[in-house]
Design a protein around this motif. Structure first.
Motif, PDB file in Angstrom:
ATOM      1  N   ILE A 137      -3.900   2.052  -8.488  1.00 49.48           N
ATOM      2  CA  ILE A 137      -5.179   1.348  -8.333  1.00 49.48           C
ATOM      3  C   ILE A 137      -6.348   2.316  -8.430  1.00 49.48           C
ATOM      4  N   GLU A 138      -6.171   3.536  -7.903  1.00 47.90           N
ATOM      5  CA  GLU A 138      -7.247   4.542  -8.025  1.00 47.90           C
ATOM      6  C   GLU A 138      -7.513   4.852  -9.502  1.00 47.90           C
ATOM      7  N   GLY A 139      -6.442   4.863 -10.303  1.00 48.43           N
ATOM      8  CA  GLY A 139      -6.609   5.080 -11.743  1.00 48.43           C
ATOM      9  C   GLY A 139      -7.377   3.943 -12.400  1.00 48.43           C
ATOM     10  N   CYS A 177       0.842  -1.215   0.000  1.00 45.19           N
ATOM     11  CA  CYS A 177       0.000   0.000   0.000  1.00 45.19           C
ATOM     12  C   CYS A 177       0.871   1.257   0.000  1.00 45.19           C
ATOM     13  N   THR A 178       1.743   1.346  -0.968  1.00 47.06           N
ATOM     14  CA  THR A 178       2.541   2.566  -1.128  1.00 47.06           C
ATOM     15  C   THR A 178       1.716   3.618  -1.852  1.00 47.06           C
ATOM     16  N   GLU A 179       2.152   4.863  -1.760  1.00 46.10           N
ATOM     17  CA  GLU A 179       1.415   5.944  -2.427  1.00 46.10           C
ATOM     18  C   GLU A 179       1.342   5.700  -3.936  1.00 46.10           C
ATOM     19  N   LYS A 180       2.445   5.205  -4.511  1.00 44.50           N
ATOM     20  CA  LYS A 180       2.478   4.956  -5.945  1.00 44.50           C
ATOM     21  C   LYS A 180       1.462   3.884  -6.331  1.00 44.50           C
ATOM     22  N   GLU A 218     -13.192   1.045  -3.039  1.00 38.97           N
ATOM     23  CA  GLU A 218     -12.149   1.901  -2.471  1.00 38.97           C
ATOM     24  C   GLU A 218     -10.804   1.208  -2.680  1.00 38.97           C
ATOM     25  N   SER A 219      -9.738   2.010  -2.837  1.00 34.27           N
ATOM     26  CA  SER A 219      -8.438   1.457  -3.254  1.00 34.27           C
ATOM     27  C   SER A 219      -7.904   0.403  -2.285  1.00 34.27           C
TER      28      SER A 219
END
Length: 582
Positions: free
Chosen positions: A43-45, A35-38, A57-58
Protein backbone atom coordinates in the motif's frame (compact mmCIF):
# COMPACT_ATOMS: atom_id res chain seq x y z
CA UNK A 1 -0.01 3.86 17.87
CA UNK A 2 -2.08 3.68 14.69
CA UNK A 3 -5.53 4.19 16.24
CA UNK A 4 -5.81 7.76 14.95
CA UNK A 5 -4.88 6.74 11.41
CA UNK A 6 -7.30 3.80 11.49
CA UNK A 7 -10.12 6.07 12.67
CA UNK A 8 -9.44 8.37 9.73
CA UNK A 9 -10.38 5.46 7.49
CA UNK A 10 -13.92 5.58 8.93
CA UNK A 11 -14.25 9.36 8.65
CA UNK A 12 -16.25 9.96 5.46
CA UNK A 13 -15.61 13.69 5.57
CA UNK A 14 -11.86 13.09 5.16
CA UNK A 15 -12.14 11.33 1.79
CA UNK A 16 -13.11 12.76 -1.58
CA UNK A 17 -15.37 10.93 -4.04
CA UNK A 18 -12.41 10.66 -6.42
CA UNK A 19 -10.24 8.85 -3.87
CA UNK A 20 -13.13 6.58 -2.77
CA UNK A 21 -13.80 5.56 -6.38
CA UNK A 22 -10.11 4.84 -6.93
CA UNK A 23 -9.84 2.67 -3.77
CA UNK A 24 -13.02 0.77 -4.55
CA UNK A 25 -11.80 -0.02 -8.06
CA UNK A 26 -8.32 -0.88 -6.73
CA UNK A 27 -9.85 -3.64 -4.57
CA UNK A 28 -12.62 -4.74 -6.92
CA UNK A 29 -12.54 -8.30 -5.55
CA UNK A 30 -13.74 -7.17 -2.09
CA UNK A 31 -10.76 -8.74 -0.32
CA UNK A 32 -10.32 -7.78 3.34
CA UNK A 33 -6.74 -6.52 3.78
CA UNK A 34 -4.69 -7.49 6.85
CA UNK A 35 -2.10 -5.07 8.24
CA UNK A 36 0.82 -7.38 7.60
CA UNK A 37 4.24 -5.97 6.77
CA UNK A 38 3.89 -7.22 3.19
CA UNK A 39 0.49 -5.55 2.71
CA UNK A 40 1.68 -2.31 4.34
CA UNK A 41 4.67 -2.15 1.95
CA UNK A 42 2.35 -2.82 -0.99
CA UNK A 43 0.00 0.00 0.00
CA UNK A 44 2.91 2.37 0.69
CA UNK A 45 4.05 1.69 -2.88
CA UNK A 46 0.59 2.50 -4.21
CA UNK A 47 0.54 5.75 -2.19
CA UNK A 48 3.87 6.85 -3.66
CA UNK A 49 2.73 6.16 -7.23
CA UNK A 50 -0.74 7.74 -6.87
CA UNK A 51 -0.98 11.51 -6.67
CA UNK A 52 -4.45 11.28 -5.08
CA UNK A 53 -2.97 9.50 -2.05
CA UNK A 54 0.18 11.56 -1.53
CA UNK A 55 -1.03 12.96 1.82
CA UNK A 56 -2.43 9.69 3.17
CA UNK A 57 -0.96 7.14 5.60
CA UNK A 58 -0.95 3.38 4.91
CA UNK A 59 -3.12 2.38 7.89
CA UNK A 60 -5.76 4.95 6.90
CA UNK A 61 -5.78 3.71 3.30
CA UNK A 62 -6.01 0.03 4.31
CA UNK A 63 -8.90 0.83 6.65
CA UNK A 64 -10.69 2.77 3.90
CA UNK A 65 -10.21 -0.09 1.45
CA UNK A 66 -11.66 -2.51 4.02
CA UNK A 67 -14.67 -0.25 4.58
CA UNK A 68 -15.61 -0.62 0.92
CA UNK A 69 -14.78 -4.32 0.96
CA UNK A 70 -17.18 -4.87 3.86
CA UNK A 71 -19.93 -2.86 2.18
CA UNK A 72 -19.44 -4.85 -1.01
CA UNK A 73 -19.55 -8.16 0.86
CA UNK A 74 -22.75 -7.14 2.65
CA UNK A 75 -24.42 -6.28 -0.65
CA UNK A 76 -23.05 -9.43 -2.27
CA UNK A 77 -24.74 -11.56 0.38
CA UNK A 78 -27.99 -9.73 -0.20
CA UNK A 79 -28.26 -9.61 -4.00
CA UNK A 80 -25.34 -11.67 -5.32
CA UNK A 81 -22.12 -10.56 -7.02
CA UNK A 82 -23.76 -10.45 -10.45
CA UNK A 83 -26.30 -7.85 -9.26
CA UNK A 84 -23.88 -5.77 -7.24
CA UNK A 85 -23.36 -2.96 -9.74
CA UNK A 86 -27.06 -2.57 -10.50
CA UNK A 87 -28.03 -2.62 -6.83
CA UNK A 88 -25.35 -0.05 -6.00
CA UNK A 89 -26.56 2.31 -8.74
CA UNK A 90 -30.17 2.03 -7.54
CA UNK A 91 -29.14 2.73 -3.95
CA UNK A 92 -27.01 5.73 -4.91
CA UNK A 93 -29.90 7.13 -6.99
CA UNK A 94 -32.34 6.37 -4.15
CA UNK A 95 -34.46 4.30 -6.54
CA UNK A 96 -34.18 0.92 -4.81
CA UNK A 97 -37.22 1.58 -2.60
CA UNK A 98 -39.57 2.55 -5.44
CA UNK A 99 -38.30 0.45 -8.39
CA UNK A 100 -40.80 -2.09 -9.77
CA UNK A 101 -40.53 -5.08 -12.09
CA UNK A 102 -42.40 -5.61 -15.37
CA UNK A 103 -45.56 -6.46 -13.43
CA UNK A 104 -45.29 -3.23 -11.44
CA UNK A 105 -44.46 -5.21 -8.29
CA UNK A 106 -42.17 -3.26 -5.99
CA UNK A 107 -40.34 -4.09 -2.79
CA UNK A 108 -43.33 -3.12 -0.63
CA UNK A 109 -45.57 -5.57 -2.49
CA UNK A 110 -42.92 -8.28 -2.13
CA UNK A 111 -42.51 -7.71 1.61
CA UNK A 112 -46.29 -7.65 2.13
CA UNK A 113 -46.87 -10.82 0.13
CA UNK A 114 -44.28 -12.91 1.99
CA UNK A 115 -45.19 -11.39 5.38
CA UNK A 116 -41.74 -9.94 6.08
CA UNK A 117 -42.76 -7.47 8.78
CA UNK A 118 -39.28 -6.07 9.36
CA UNK A 119 -38.67 -5.34 5.68
CA UNK A 120 -42.18 -3.91 5.35
CA UNK A 121 -41.72 -1.49 8.27
CA UNK A 122 -38.32 -0.43 7.01
CA UNK A 123 -39.66 0.25 3.51
CA UNK A 124 -42.55 2.27 4.94
CA UNK A 125 -40.15 4.24 7.14
CA UNK A 126 -37.99 4.99 4.10
CA UNK A 127 -40.95 6.42 2.18
CA UNK A 128 -42.14 3.55 -0.03
CA UNK A 129 -45.18 4.53 -2.11
CA UNK A 130 -48.11 3.14 -0.13
CA UNK A 131 -50.57 3.86 -2.95
CA UNK A 132 -48.71 1.93 -5.67
CA UNK A 133 -50.67 -0.74 -7.57
CA UNK A 134 -49.34 -3.68 -9.55
CA UNK A 135 -50.39 -4.51 -13.12
CA UNK A 136 -53.49 -6.31 -11.85
CA UNK A 137 -54.56 -3.32 -9.79
CA UNK A 138 -53.59 -4.84 -6.45
CA UNK A 139 -52.14 -2.76 -3.63
CA UNK A 140 -49.64 -4.09 -1.11
CA UNK A 141 -52.58 -4.67 1.25
CA UNK A 142 -54.42 -6.76 -1.35
CA UNK A 143 -51.58 -9.28 -1.58
CA UNK A 144 -50.82 -9.34 2.17
CA UNK A 145 -52.00 -12.25 4.37
CA UNK A 146 -50.03 -11.56 7.56
CA UNK A 147 -52.07 -9.85 10.30
CA UNK A 148 -49.19 -7.73 11.65
CA UNK A 149 -48.22 -6.57 8.16
CA UNK A 150 -51.85 -5.83 7.29
CA UNK A 151 -52.28 -3.64 10.35
CA UNK A 152 -49.03 -1.78 9.68
CA UNK A 153 -50.12 -1.10 6.09
CA UNK A 154 -53.50 0.17 7.25
CA UNK A 155 -51.76 2.35 9.84
CA UNK A 156 -49.78 3.90 6.97
CA UNK A 157 -52.95 4.84 5.05
CA UNK A 158 -52.55 2.12 2.40
CA UNK A 159 -55.78 1.91 0.37
CA UNK A 160 -56.90 5.06 2.24
CA UNK A 161 -57.51 3.21 5.50
CA UNK A 162 -58.10 5.74 8.26
CA UNK A 163 -57.39 5.56 11.97
CA UNK A 164 -61.16 5.40 12.60
CA UNK A 165 -61.48 2.37 10.33
CA UNK A 166 -58.64 0.63 12.19
CA UNK A 167 -60.29 1.48 15.51
CA UNK A 168 -63.58 -0.09 14.38
CA UNK A 169 -61.74 -3.18 13.22
CA UNK A 170 -59.91 -3.48 16.56
CA UNK A 171 -63.09 -3.56 18.66
CA UNK A 172 -64.98 -1.61 21.32
CA UNK A 173 -62.00 -0.24 23.28
CA UNK A 174 -60.40 1.11 20.10
CA UNK A 175 -63.60 2.87 19.09
CA UNK A 176 -64.06 4.39 22.55
CA UNK A 177 -60.48 5.69 22.58
CA UNK A 178 -60.85 7.19 19.10
CA UNK A 179 -64.05 9.09 19.84
CA UNK A 180 -62.69 10.23 23.20
CA UNK A 181 -59.68 11.70 21.44
CA UNK A 182 -61.91 13.15 18.71
CA UNK A 183 -63.87 15.15 21.30
CA UNK A 184 -60.66 16.40 22.89
CA UNK A 185 -59.19 17.38 19.51
CA UNK A 186 -62.29 19.35 18.50
CA UNK A 187 -62.27 21.05 21.91
CA UNK A 188 -58.67 22.11 21.31
CA UNK A 189 -59.43 23.32 17.77
CA UNK A 190 -62.40 25.46 18.80
CA UNK A 191 -60.83 26.56 22.10
CA UNK A 192 -63.88 25.22 23.92
CA UNK A 193 -63.64 23.62 27.39
CA UNK A 194 -62.62 19.99 27.55
CA UNK A 195 -65.44 17.49 28.22
CA UNK A 196 -66.16 17.02 31.93
CA UNK A 197 -64.88 13.44 31.91
CA UNK A 198 -61.42 14.52 30.75
CA UNK A 199 -60.51 15.76 34.22
CA UNK A 200 -61.21 12.28 35.61
CA UNK A 201 -59.05 10.76 32.86
CA UNK A 202 -56.31 13.25 33.67
CA UNK A 203 -56.40 12.50 37.40
CA UNK A 204 -56.33 8.76 36.70
CA UNK A 205 -53.37 9.05 34.31
CA UNK A 206 -51.11 11.20 36.45
CA UNK A 207 -51.88 9.18 39.58
CA UNK A 208 -51.39 5.74 38.00
CA UNK A 209 -47.97 4.11 38.30
CA UNK A 210 -46.59 0.60 37.67
CA UNK A 211 -47.32 -1.70 40.61
CA UNK A 212 -44.23 -3.44 41.95
CA UNK A 213 -45.61 -6.83 42.95
CA UNK A 214 -44.75 -10.21 41.45
CA UNK A 215 -45.45 -13.82 42.45
CA UNK A 216 -44.53 -14.41 46.10
CA UNK A 217 -45.41 -17.42 48.28
CA UNK A 218 -46.46 -20.61 46.48
CA UNK A 219 -46.94 -24.35 46.98
CA UNK A 220 -43.32 -25.54 47.09
CA UNK A 221 -43.77 -29.23 46.23
CA UNK A 222 -45.52 -28.82 42.91
CA UNK A 223 -45.02 -25.24 41.72
CA UNK A 224 -42.15 -23.15 40.34
CA UNK A 225 -41.60 -19.49 39.56
CA UNK A 226 -39.59 -18.05 36.68
CA UNK A 227 -36.38 -16.16 37.39
CA UNK A 228 -38.10 -12.80 36.93
CA UNK A 229 -40.89 -13.96 39.31
CA UNK A 230 -43.53 -13.03 36.73
CA UNK A 231 -44.50 -16.58 35.73
CA UNK A 232 -45.75 -19.33 37.99
CA UNK A 233 -46.58 -22.88 36.97
CA UNK A 234 -47.61 -26.20 38.40
CA UNK A 235 -45.01 -28.75 37.39
CA UNK A 236 -46.63 -31.99 38.61
CA UNK A 237 -50.06 -33.28 39.54
CA UNK A 238 -49.55 -33.77 43.28
CA UNK A 239 -51.03 -32.32 45.42
CA UNK A 240 -54.34 -31.91 43.57
CA UNK A 241 -54.50 -28.17 44.19
CA UNK A 242 -51.56 -25.77 44.22
CA UNK A 243 -51.80 -22.05 44.94
CA UNK A 244 -49.59 -19.00 44.53
CA UNK A 245 -50.02 -15.48 45.92
CA UNK A 246 -48.87 -12.02 44.96
CA UNK A 247 -45.82 -10.73 46.81
CA UNK A 248 -47.55 -7.88 48.64
CA UNK A 249 -51.06 -7.09 49.93
CA UNK A 250 -53.23 -4.34 48.47
CA UNK A 251 -54.27 -1.73 51.04
CA UNK A 252 -55.69 1.26 49.17
CA UNK A 253 -56.44 2.81 45.80
CA UNK A 254 -57.12 0.85 42.63
CA UNK A 255 -55.02 -2.12 41.45
CA UNK A 256 -55.17 -3.57 37.92
CA UNK A 257 -53.25 -6.57 36.65
CA UNK A 258 -53.29 -8.66 33.48
CA UNK A 259 -52.42 -12.35 33.36
CA UNK A 260 -51.54 -14.30 30.24
CA UNK A 261 -52.86 -17.84 30.54
CA UNK A 262 -49.98 -19.90 29.15
CA UNK A 263 -51.53 -23.29 29.77
CA UNK A 264 -54.81 -24.16 31.46
CA UNK A 265 -57.01 -27.14 32.21
CA UNK A 266 -58.68 -26.17 35.47
CA UNK A 267 -57.54 -22.91 37.08
CA UNK A 268 -58.85 -20.13 39.36
CA UNK A 269 -57.66 -16.50 39.52
CA UNK A 270 -58.77 -13.75 41.87
CA UNK A 271 -58.00 -12.33 45.31
CA UNK A 272 -57.59 -13.90 48.76
CA UNK A 273 -56.93 -12.97 52.37
CA UNK A 274 -55.71 -15.13 55.24
CA UNK A 275 -54.39 -18.06 53.19
CA UNK A 276 -51.54 -19.76 55.09
CA UNK A 277 -50.06 -23.20 55.70
CA UNK A 278 -52.26 -25.96 54.31
CA UNK A 279 -54.18 -23.39 52.28
CA UNK A 280 -51.52 -23.50 49.57
CA UNK A 281 -52.56 -27.07 48.73
CA UNK A 282 -56.29 -26.63 49.34
CA UNK A 283 -59.12 -26.25 46.86
CA UNK A 284 -60.45 -22.73 46.26
CA UNK A 285 -62.65 -21.58 49.15
CA UNK A 286 -60.84 -23.64 51.78
CA UNK A 287 -58.48 -22.54 54.57
CA UNK A 288 -58.80 -18.78 54.01
CA UNK A 289 -60.55 -15.79 55.58
CA UNK A 290 -61.73 -14.16 52.37
CA UNK A 291 -61.73 -15.06 48.66
CA UNK A 292 -63.15 -14.23 45.25
CA UNK A 293 -61.86 -16.58 42.54
CA UNK A 294 -62.96 -17.07 38.93
CA UNK A 295 -62.71 -20.55 37.39
CA UNK A 296 -61.38 -21.14 33.89
CA UNK A 297 -64.18 -23.62 33.25
CA UNK A 298 -66.92 -21.09 33.99
CA UNK A 299 -69.67 -21.27 36.56
CA UNK A 300 -70.15 -19.09 39.60
CA UNK A 301 -66.99 -17.62 41.15
CA UNK A 302 -65.80 -19.10 44.43
CA UNK A 303 -66.57 -16.60 47.21
CA UNK A 304 -65.74 -16.54 50.91
CA UNK A 305 -67.08 -13.46 52.73
CA UNK A 306 -70.25 -11.57 53.53
CA UNK A 307 -72.66 -9.79 51.15
CA UNK A 308 -70.60 -10.44 48.00
CA UNK A 309 -72.72 -9.88 44.88
CA UNK A 310 -71.71 -10.90 41.34
CA UNK A 311 -73.05 -9.40 38.12
CA UNK A 312 -72.32 -11.25 34.88
CA UNK A 313 -71.84 -9.65 31.49
CA UNK A 314 -70.66 -12.72 29.64
CA UNK A 315 -69.43 -16.28 30.02
CA UNK A 316 -66.95 -16.60 32.90
CA UNK A 317 -64.43 -18.73 31.02
CA UNK A 318 -60.87 -18.29 29.84
CA UNK A 319 -58.59 -20.53 27.81
CA UNK A 320 -54.94 -21.00 26.93
CA UNK A 321 -53.53 -17.89 25.29
CA UNK A 322 -56.17 -15.48 26.56
CA UNK A 323 -55.55 -12.33 28.60
CA UNK A 324 -57.32 -12.24 31.96
CA UNK A 325 -57.56 -8.80 33.53
CA UNK A 326 -58.59 -8.00 37.11
CA UNK A 327 -59.19 -4.56 38.60
CA UNK A 328 -59.72 -4.08 42.33
CA UNK A 329 -61.11 -0.74 43.51
CA UNK A 330 -60.64 -0.86 47.27
CA UNK A 331 -62.47 2.40 48.08
CA UNK A 332 -65.22 1.57 45.57
CA UNK A 333 -65.48 -2.00 46.97
CA UNK A 334 -65.53 -3.46 43.46
CA UNK A 335 -63.66 -6.18 41.53
CA UNK A 336 -63.99 -6.58 37.76
CA UNK A 337 -62.91 -9.39 35.44
CA UNK A 338 -62.11 -8.99 31.74
CA UNK A 339 -61.15 -11.65 29.21
CA UNK A 340 -59.27 -10.30 26.20
CA UNK A 341 -60.32 -6.75 27.20
CA UNK A 342 -64.02 -7.67 27.32
CA UNK A 343 -65.82 -7.11 30.64
CA UNK A 344 -67.40 -10.40 31.75
CA UNK A 345 -68.08 -9.89 35.49
CA UNK A 346 -68.33 -7.25 38.19
CA UNK A 347 -68.28 -8.09 41.90
CA UNK A 348 -69.61 -5.56 44.45
CA UNK A 349 -69.36 -5.19 48.22
CA UNK A 350 -65.77 -6.39 48.04
CA UNK A 351 -63.60 -6.16 51.15
CA UNK A 352 -60.34 -5.45 49.34
CA UNK A 353 -58.22 -4.29 52.27
CA UNK A 354 -55.06 -6.43 52.64
CA UNK A 355 -56.02 -8.98 49.95
CA UNK A 356 -53.41 -10.64 47.72
CA UNK A 357 -53.58 -11.66 44.04
CA UNK A 358 -54.36 -15.38 43.89
CA UNK A 359 -54.05 -18.25 41.44
CA UNK A 360 -54.88 -21.92 42.00
CA UNK A 361 -54.03 -24.74 39.59
CA UNK A 362 -55.42 -28.28 39.52
CA UNK A 363 -53.26 -29.74 36.73
CA UNK A 364 -49.92 -28.82 35.12
CA UNK A 365 -50.72 -25.23 34.20
CA UNK A 366 -49.06 -21.80 34.10
CA UNK A 367 -49.73 -18.05 34.01
CA UNK A 368 -47.61 -15.00 33.26
CA UNK A 369 -48.04 -11.55 34.84
CA UNK A 370 -47.96 -9.19 31.86
CA UNK A 371 -48.63 -5.91 33.63
CA UNK A 372 -49.80 -4.40 36.92
CA UNK A 373 -50.78 -0.81 37.76
CA UNK A 374 -51.65 1.09 40.91
CA UNK A 375 -53.81 4.21 41.04
CA UNK A 376 -53.57 6.28 44.20
CA UNK A 377 -56.73 6.85 46.25
CA UNK A 378 -58.53 10.08 45.45
CA UNK A 379 -57.61 11.64 48.80
CA UNK A 380 -53.89 11.24 48.00
CA UNK A 381 -54.13 12.01 44.29
CA UNK A 382 -52.04 14.71 42.70
CA UNK A 383 -54.49 17.50 41.91
CA UNK A 384 -54.08 20.10 39.15
CA UNK A 385 -52.40 23.28 40.36
CA UNK A 386 -54.93 25.54 38.73
CA UNK A 387 -58.36 25.05 37.21
CA UNK A 388 -57.40 27.23 34.25
CA UNK A 389 -55.08 24.42 33.05
CA UNK A 390 -58.26 22.76 31.67
CA UNK A 391 -59.78 25.89 30.13
CA UNK A 392 -58.75 25.87 26.46
CA UNK A 393 -60.28 29.26 25.79
CA UNK A 394 -57.64 30.90 28.00
CA UNK A 395 -54.62 29.48 26.21
CA UNK A 396 -53.02 30.66 22.99
CA UNK A 397 -52.47 28.04 20.30
CA UNK A 398 -48.76 28.85 20.06
CA UNK A 399 -48.38 28.40 23.83
CA UNK A 400 -49.95 24.94 23.65
CA UNK A 401 -47.76 24.09 20.66
CA UNK A 402 -44.62 24.99 22.61
CA UNK A 403 -45.76 23.06 25.68
CA UNK A 404 -46.51 19.96 23.60
CA UNK A 405 -42.93 19.98 22.39
CA UNK A 406 -41.63 19.61 25.94
CA UNK A 407 -41.09 15.88 26.73
CA UNK A 408 -43.26 14.40 29.48
CA UNK A 409 -40.24 13.69 31.68
CA UNK A 410 -38.89 17.24 31.43
CA UNK A 411 -39.67 20.00 33.89
CA UNK A 412 -41.35 22.97 32.28
CA UNK A 413 -39.72 25.14 34.95
CA UNK A 414 -36.27 24.24 33.63
CA UNK A 415 -37.19 24.63 29.96
CA UNK A 416 -39.08 27.89 29.81
CA UNK A 417 -39.45 30.99 31.91
CA UNK A 418 -42.96 31.81 33.02
CA UNK A 419 -42.68 35.27 31.50
CA UNK A 420 -42.48 33.61 28.07
CA UNK A 421 -46.13 32.64 28.33
CA UNK A 422 -49.25 34.70 28.44
CA UNK A 423 -52.87 33.69 28.42
CA UNK A 424 -55.20 35.08 25.79
CA UNK A 425 -56.19 37.76 28.27
CA UNK A 426 -52.58 38.96 28.39
CA UNK A 427 -52.01 37.88 31.98
CA UNK A 428 -48.65 36.18 32.61
CA UNK A 429 -49.08 32.80 34.31
CA UNK A 430 -47.03 31.19 37.05
CA UNK A 431 -44.65 28.30 36.48
CA UNK A 432 -46.99 26.07 38.53
CA UNK A 433 -49.88 26.78 36.14
CA UNK A 434 -47.60 26.13 33.16
CA UNK A 435 -46.64 22.77 34.66
CA UNK A 436 -50.32 21.94 35.17
CA UNK A 437 -51.17 22.80 31.55
CA UNK A 438 -48.17 20.80 30.37
CA UNK A 439 -49.39 17.76 32.34
CA UNK A 440 -52.90 18.15 30.89
CA UNK A 441 -51.53 18.30 27.35
CA UNK A 442 -49.32 15.25 27.97
CA UNK A 443 -52.39 13.16 28.84
CA UNK A 444 -54.05 14.44 25.66
CA UNK A 445 -50.91 13.64 23.65
CA UNK A 446 -50.57 10.16 25.14
CA UNK A 447 -54.09 9.25 24.02
CA UNK A 448 -53.23 10.54 20.53
CA UNK A 449 -50.12 8.33 20.33
CA UNK A 450 -51.95 5.25 21.59
CA UNK A 451 -54.67 5.58 18.96
CA UNK A 452 -52.29 6.05 16.04
CA UNK A 453 -49.86 3.26 16.70
CA UNK A 454 -49.11 0.27 18.86
CA UNK A 455 -46.39 -2.25 19.42
CA UNK A 456 -47.38 -5.29 17.32
CA UNK A 457 -45.47 -7.52 19.74
CA UNK A 458 -48.08 -6.83 22.42
CA UNK A 459 -50.61 -8.88 20.49
CA UNK A 460 -48.34 -11.64 19.18
CA UNK A 461 -49.48 -15.16 19.98
CA UNK A 462 -48.10 -18.48 18.83
CA UNK A 463 -50.02 -21.16 16.97
CA UNK A 464 -51.51 -22.44 20.25
CA UNK A 465 -52.83 -18.96 21.04
CA UNK A 466 -50.26 -18.30 23.78
CA UNK A 467 -48.73 -14.86 24.27
CA UNK A 468 -45.10 -14.57 23.20
CA UNK A 469 -42.46 -12.16 24.47
CA UNK A 470 -38.93 -11.41 23.34
CA UNK A 471 -35.94 -13.22 24.78
CA UNK A 472 -32.64 -11.71 25.85
CA UNK A 473 -31.28 -11.72 22.30
CA UNK A 474 -34.13 -9.54 21.08
CA UNK A 475 -34.68 -11.89 18.15
CA UNK A 476 -36.48 -14.95 19.52
CA UNK A 477 -40.01 -15.10 20.89
CA UNK A 478 -41.00 -17.44 23.73
CA UNK A 479 -44.27 -18.40 25.40
CA UNK A 480 -42.55 -19.61 28.60
CA UNK A 481 -44.53 -22.85 28.90
CA UNK A 482 -43.00 -25.98 30.39
CA UNK A 483 -43.92 -28.62 27.79
CA UNK A 484 -41.30 -31.23 28.60
CA UNK A 485 -38.19 -32.45 26.85
CA UNK A 486 -40.16 -34.67 24.48
CA UNK A 487 -41.74 -31.56 22.96
CA UNK A 488 -38.61 -29.35 23.25
CA UNK A 489 -35.54 -31.61 22.86
CA UNK A 490 -32.09 -30.49 24.04
CA UNK A 491 -33.60 -28.23 26.68
CA UNK A 492 -34.97 -28.26 30.21
CA UNK A 493 -38.43 -28.65 28.72
CA UNK A 494 -39.32 -24.97 28.91
CA UNK A 495 -39.86 -22.65 25.95
CA UNK A 496 -37.39 -19.90 26.82
CA UNK A 497 -38.45 -17.75 28.53
CA UNK A 498 -35.31 -15.67 28.03
CA UNK A 499 -33.06 -17.81 25.85
CA UNK A 500 -32.59 -21.32 24.47
CA UNK A 501 -34.83 -23.48 22.28
CA UNK A 502 -38.36 -22.50 21.34
CA UNK A 503 -41.35 -24.80 21.49
CA UNK A 504 -42.57 -25.95 18.04
CA UNK A 505 -45.58 -23.61 18.23
CA UNK A 506 -43.50 -20.47 18.92
CA UNK A 507 -40.92 -21.46 16.31
CA UNK A 508 -43.60 -21.99 13.67
CA UNK A 509 -45.42 -18.77 14.59
CA UNK A 510 -42.21 -16.75 14.46
CA UNK A 511 -41.32 -18.15 11.04
CA UNK A 512 -44.83 -17.43 9.76
CA UNK A 513 -44.67 -13.87 11.05
CA UNK A 514 -41.16 -13.55 9.63
CA UNK A 515 -39.43 -12.66 12.88
CA UNK A 516 -41.46 -9.64 13.86
CA UNK A 517 -38.94 -8.93 16.61
CA UNK A 518 -35.82 -8.64 14.45
CA UNK A 519 -34.09 -5.32 13.94
CA UNK A 520 -35.85 -2.46 12.27
CA UNK A 521 -33.09 -1.31 9.95
CA UNK A 522 -34.41 2.23 9.57
CA UNK A 523 -33.77 4.72 12.34
CA UNK A 524 -36.06 5.38 15.28
CA UNK A 525 -36.31 8.96 14.03
CA UNK A 526 -37.79 7.78 10.72
CA UNK A 527 -40.27 5.53 12.51
CA UNK A 528 -41.30 8.38 14.81
CA UNK A 529 -41.65 10.63 11.76
CA UNK A 530 -44.02 8.14 10.10
CA UNK A 531 -46.11 7.90 13.27
CA UNK A 532 -46.29 11.69 13.37
CA UNK A 533 -47.42 11.78 9.75
CA UNK A 534 -50.17 9.29 10.52
CA UNK A 535 -51.24 11.30 13.57
CA UNK A 536 -51.18 14.55 11.62
CA UNK A 537 -53.39 13.03 8.92
CA UNK A 538 -55.83 11.86 11.60
CA UNK A 539 -55.84 15.32 13.20
CA UNK A 540 -56.44 17.00 9.85
CA UNK A 541 -59.41 14.74 9.08
CA UNK A 542 -60.90 15.30 12.54
CA UNK A 543 -60.45 19.08 12.29
CA UNK A 544 -62.18 19.07 8.91
CA UNK A 545 -64.68 16.50 10.24
CA UNK A 546 -64.05 14.40 7.14
CA UNK A 547 -63.12 11.28 9.11
CA UNK A 548 -66.71 10.08 9.46
CA UNK A 549 -67.43 9.85 5.73
CA UNK A 550 -63.95 9.03 4.43
CA UNK A 551 -63.89 5.92 2.27
CA UNK A 552 -61.11 3.48 1.51
CA UNK A 553 -60.09 2.37 -1.98
CA UNK A 554 -62.96 -0.11 -2.03
CA UNK A 555 -65.47 2.64 -1.27
CA UNK A 556 -66.21 1.41 2.25
CA UNK A 557 -66.71 3.93 5.06
CA UNK A 558 -66.75 3.67 8.84
CA UNK A 559 -70.54 3.21 8.67
CA UNK A 560 -70.16 0.22 6.35
CA UNK A 561 -67.71 -1.40 8.78
CA UNK A 562 -69.85 -0.70 11.85
CA UNK A 563 -72.91 -2.19 10.14
CA UNK A 564 -70.94 -5.23 9.02
CA UNK A 565 -69.83 -5.84 12.64
CA UNK A 566 -73.43 -5.49 13.83
CA UNK A 567 -72.49 -2.71 16.26
CA UNK A 568 -75.81 -0.88 16.56
CA UNK A 569 -74.52 1.64 19.13
CA UNK A 570 -71.67 2.66 16.82
CA UNK A 571 -74.02 2.86 13.84
CA UNK A 572 -76.27 5.26 15.78
CA UNK A 573 -73.26 7.33 16.86
CA UNK A 574 -71.99 7.62 13.27
CA UNK A 575 -75.47 8.56 12.04
CA UNK A 576 -75.67 11.25 14.72
CA UNK A 577 -72.41 12.64 13.32
CA UNK A 578 -74.02 12.84 9.86
CA UNK A 579 -72.51 9.70 8.36
CA UNK A 580 -73.45 9.29 4.71
CA UNK A 581 -75.90 6.39 4.31
CA UNK A 582 -75.29 6.03 0.55
Amino acid sequence: VHTTNINIGFDNSHWSDEIDNFLEDFNSSGEIYSCTEKKIREIEGVIKKTSLLQNEESYSVITRINVFALLKNILDKSVGRQCYSTAKKLILCNEDISRTNKNDVGALHAAAKCGNFDALCTLLDLGANVHALDKDGNSALDVCHNFACQDELKRSNVDKWTVLMRAIESGKSGVESYFSYRKLKLSMDTRQPFPVWFKSMYLHEINTVPDDWNWGEYELESMARSGDLLSVEKTNGSPDYSCALGSKPFTDGKHSWVLQVLKVTSMWVGIVKGLTGDGFSSSPGSDCDYMIAFASNGGDPVTVGDDISVQRFGELKYNTGQLVGLTLDIEGRKLTLTVDDILVAEVNNVDGDSVLPYVCMDYEESVYLISSKYTKPYSEAIMPDDECAFQNELWKVDVDTRLLQVPSDTSVHNTFKAVDFQLVSGITVSSQVLAARHAVLQVYSKLRREIVGHDPLLCLTNNDGCFMKAGDDGGSLYCGRNLGTDVIPNSDGRCGPNSGPQCPSCEKAQNMKCKVMFTNFSSSELRAQRSDECANLMDSMISQQSDINASNRRGRTALHMAAEKGDSALVLLLLSLKANTA
